[in-house]
Design a protein around this motif. Structure first.
Motif, PDB file in Angstrom:
ATOM      1  N   GLN A  10       0.909  -1.132   0.235  1.00 22.22           N
ATOM      2  CA  GLN A  10       0.000  -0.067  -0.026  1.00 22.22           C
ATOM      3  C   GLN A  10       0.861   1.322   0.026  1.00 22.22           C
ATOM      4  OE1 GLN A  10      -0.645  -2.388   2.320  1.00 22.22           O
ATOM      5  NE2 GLN A  10      -2.033  -3.283   1.205  1.00 22.22           N
ATOM      6  N   ASP A  11       2.162   1.064   0.726  1.00 23.17           N
ATOM      7  CA  ASP A  11       3.013   2.287   0.758  1.00 23.17           C
ATOM      8  C   ASP A  11       3.410   2.613  -0.412  1.00 23.17           C
ATOM      9  OD1 ASP A  11       2.039   3.106   3.485  1.00 23.17           O
ATOM     10  OD2 ASP A  11       4.055   1.973   4.534  1.00 23.17           O
ATOM     11  N   GLU A  15       1.744   4.591  -3.134  1.00 21.66           N
ATOM     12  CA  GLU A  15       1.491   6.021  -3.146  1.00 21.66           C
ATOM     13  C   GLU A  15       2.457   6.441  -4.047  1.00 21.66           C
ATOM     14  OE1 GLU A  15      -0.034   8.063  -0.882  1.00 21.66           O
ATOM     15  OE2 GLU A  15      -1.388   6.260  -0.674  1.00 21.66           O
ATOM     16  N   ALA A  62       6.118  11.499  -0.281  1.00 24.08           N
ATOM     17  CA  ALA A  62       4.985  10.473  -0.264  1.00 24.08           C
ATOM     18  C   ALA A  62       5.774   9.183   0.342  1.00 24.08           C
ATOM     19  CB  ALA A  62       4.445  10.513  -1.292  1.00 24.08           C
ATOM     20  N   LYS A  70      -1.261  17.824  -3.517  1.00 23.57           N
ATOM     21  CA  LYS A  70      -1.011  17.088  -2.076  1.00 23.57           C
ATOM     22  C   LYS A  70       0.138  17.710  -1.505  1.00 23.57           C
ATOM     23  CE  LYS A  70      -2.643  12.641  -3.707  1.00 23.57           C
ATOM     24  NZ  LYS A  70      -2.210  11.165  -4.266  1.00 23.57           N
TER      25      LYS A  70
END
Lengths: 113, 236
Positions: free
Chosen positions: B136-137, B140, B181, B226
């Motif tokens: 999941q990381d 990003e 991120a 972002k």
């Protein structure tokens, strides 16, 4: 001469520009609805509408939002296109002074009603 | 095999010979198999060897052959000749000093890229193998790490034209967010401090020219949004 950056501001202006835009949009919407409802069909009705406390409060807020929003927008234009620092500083100052003048003028009009 | 004639109009400037830039009209016979603009320019070079341009991988990975094609920045190797209106007008990337013909000086562009420290900052002892991330990381970083630094985006950005020495530009800011991120990076706060500046980040007025021209389909505007979002969360 070396080019330096790192003034460490910008975020608050960016946030305020968005908040003032939302506030002005809401005020505009309310005014359009009020006009459609016939608040300006006669001078007396229009005068009574703008003399009421909430409308004066909202209109004053709108004018302040407009001034702050315009300050950020106009300053951005000077920062984008005007290179000599002294010319830019002069334009920044004139913009602030003009907007302060407009804000005072607006206050005077609102409370003269 | 059928051939077709293609008309070109190319920006020419050799500072050793020319007092000022000029446009050269030139036509070229292309075989059916010569589909990409870069194929055509390489053939043009065979016809007139004084035409100068950069190229390397010829498959949209190296970013060398970025140029202004019919008014829009793009990679010659990814552009189909038949999709272009003729005469095909080729100019160097706008806003950067021209070295010769289609070759620009990218010093300023790379100076901005280096200013965001485009490498992982992690003070933990080096692990035996790699620093692991959860899937999941790692997700990003999709849409960020693919940038090939061709400069199509930054040179399509008016804010970069007006303030190339102060505004990081879309490519640099996309790379900045790639490291902000990254969960393995430990310098998030310093990176945000480095960008909190009316020029470095906030010259972006979200006009999205960068998104329009990116040959890799990336979205620097979203990455910039972002960064602003993270700054706001940090401050409010």
């Amino acid at each position: 001469m070396r080019t330096t950056t790192g003034a460490h501001y910008g975020l608050s202006d960016w946030i305020v520009q968005r908040i003032t835009a939302v506030a002005m949009a809401i005020y505009t919407l309310v005014m359009v609805v009020a006009l459609l409802c016939g608040v300006a069909t006669s001078y007396e009705r229009w005068h009574a509408f703008f003399s009421s406390g909430p409308v004066q409060f909202a209109t004053f807020l709108f004018a302040m939002c407009l001034c702050y929003h315009a300050w950020i927008g106009i300053r951005d234009i000077w920062m984008d296109y005007v290179k000599p620092v002294w010319v830019r500083l002069t334009l920044h100052s004139l913009t602030v002074l003009a907007l302060l003048g407009y804000a005072g003028w607006c206050l005077e009009i609102l409370w003269r009603l | 095999m059928s051939t077709r004639t293609v008309q070109f109009r190319i920006y020419r400037y050799d500072p050793d010979k020319d007092a000022k830039p000029w446009m050269q009209d030139i036509s070229l016979e292309l075989e059916e198999t010569e589909r990409k603009l870069l194929d055509a320019i390489v053939k043009l070079k065979a016809k007139d060897d004084s035409i100068s341009f950069r190229r390397s991988c010829r498959e949209g990975v190296c970013g060398s052959d970025a140029m202004n094609i019919n008014g829009k920045n793009g990679l010659a190797c990814l552009t189909d000749v038949d999709d272009l209106k003729q005469p095909i007008v080729l100019r160097p990337l706008p806003g950067l000093p021209v070295i010769r013909d289609l070759i620009v000086d990218m010093t300023q562009f790379f100076a901005q890229y280096h200013s965001i420290k485009p490498y992982l900052v992690n003070h933990d002892p080096l692990p035996e193998r790699e620093r692991l991330q959860s899937p999941q990381d790692r997700d990003e970083l999709d849409g960020l790490y693919e940038c090939i630094l061709c400069a199509c985006c930054s040179t399509a950005c008016p804010s970069f034209w007006w303030n190339p020495d102060k505004f990081v530009g879309p490519a640099g800011l996309l790379a900045a967010y790639r490291f902000i991120a990254d969960t393995r990076d430990q310098a998030t706060s310093e990176r945000l401090d480095n960008l909190e500046d009316p020029y470095r980040l906030f010259r972006c007025h979200t006009i999205m020219n960068c998104v329009d021209v990116c040959p890799k389909g990336l979205n620097p505007t979203k990455a910039i949004g972002k960064i602003k979002d993270m700054m706001m969360r940090r401050a409010v």
